[in-house]
Design a protein around this motif. Structure first.
Motif, PDB file in Angstrom:
ATOM      1  N   MET A 135       6.906  -0.495  -5.420  1.00 39.97           N
ATOM      2  CA  MET A 135       7.973  -0.307  -4.439  1.00 39.97           C
ATOM      3  C   MET A 135       7.988   1.135  -3.938  1.00 39.97           C
ATOM      4  O   MET A 135       7.343   2.015  -4.510  1.00 39.97           O
ATOM      5  N   THR A 161      12.496  -5.730   2.317  1.00 36.18           N
ATOM      6  CA  THR A 161      12.667  -5.014   1.049  1.00 36.18           C
ATOM      7  C   THR A 161      11.602  -3.926   0.899  1.00 36.18           C
ATOM      8  O   THR A 161      10.504  -4.035   1.469  1.00 36.18           O
ATOM      9  N   THR A 163       9.877  -3.408  -1.655  1.00 35.93           N
ATOM     10  CA  THR A 163       8.987  -3.814  -2.744  1.00 35.93           C
ATOM     11  C   THR A 163       7.723  -4.459  -2.200  1.00 35.93           C
ATOM     12  O   THR A 163       7.662  -4.896  -1.056  1.00 35.93           O
TER      13      THR A 163
END
Length: 238
Positions: A135, A161, A163
């Motif tokens: 991430m 996200t 990640t």
């Protein structure tokens, strides 16, 4: 009875006229064949994407117990936020779609080769994300500026996200499609130059809007090189 019969004959005549001047014209038949040709050519990629996307979102939903490897270098801290780069970043998907259709029209074998290159990289991406959860923490560096481009970046960060960023699929997919264009349109120099410029901007955009670390970009290039080399060993036919 005559009225009904007359209406029936008139309706039949209209259908025949429409078929003669619209449906059965050589131009329309040719267009239909081209559309079917492109659909059949891109079918393996479409089937793959139908399987890949649910897997991708499943991988994205994994928290791995919070055990993510942080992707970060000192160079990332030196790269400023340049919000106008949201434009080439957003052009990534249209570039991929339009280019894949163009390649499919030009050469089925090159289109399939390009599709398989995409599939290979995207599959490797899933594997890497599972065995090496990663991430970013770069988004904290987003400055407090008010303009439409910054608003778009902030919105992007809310729906995407931080990640599973290594390697960058934005970079890898753009490189693959650019390579496919080079294989399919060797005679279209201007097209290739414009494509390459856009790809460079797309790659830079991933870093200038803090969507990716330079490590993500380099790893995408590293993954792309052997896949391209393997693809070039396979002679393409028209």
């Amino acid at each position: 009875m005559r009225s009904v019969s007359g209406q029936s004959h008139a309706g039949t005549l209209r259908i025949l006229i429409i078929r003669s001047f619209v449906l059965d014209t050589p131009e329309n038949k040719s267009l239909t064949k081209k559309i079917l040709y492109v659909v059949v050519t891109l079918l393996p990629m479409a089937i793959y994407m139908a399987i890949y996307m649910p897997v991708f979102f499943w991988v994205e939903s994994l928290d791995h117990g919070g055990n993510f490897h942080i992707i970060h270098t000192a160079i990332d801290d030196m790269i400023p936020v340049v919000e106008v780069f949201i434009i080439p970043y957003a052009l990534w998907l249209p570039y991929l779609c339009i280019s894949m259709i163009a390649i499919a029209v030009r050469s089925r074998s090159i289109s399939r080769k390009t599709s398989y290159m995409l599939m290979a990289g995207m599959t490797l991406f899933i594997i890497i994300s599972l065995v090496y959860p990663n991430m970013l923490e770069l988004r904290a560096a987003i400055p407090d500026r008010e303009n439409i481009f910054m608003d778009l970046i902030i919105y992007l960060h809310t729906i995407d996200t931080p990640t599973d960023v290594l390697p960058s699929l934005h970079v890898y997919d753009a490189l693959v499609v650019a390579a496919g264009l080079h294989m399919a349109f060797k005679d279209k120099k201007l097209l290739l130059v414009l494509s390459d410029i856009l790809v460079v901007l797309i790659i830079l955009s991933t870093m200038f809007i803090k969507q990716h670390s330079i490590i993500d970009v380099i790893s995408a290039v590293v993954m792309f090189i052997p896949v391209l080399a393997a693809a070039l060993l396979i002679k393409a036919k028209k």
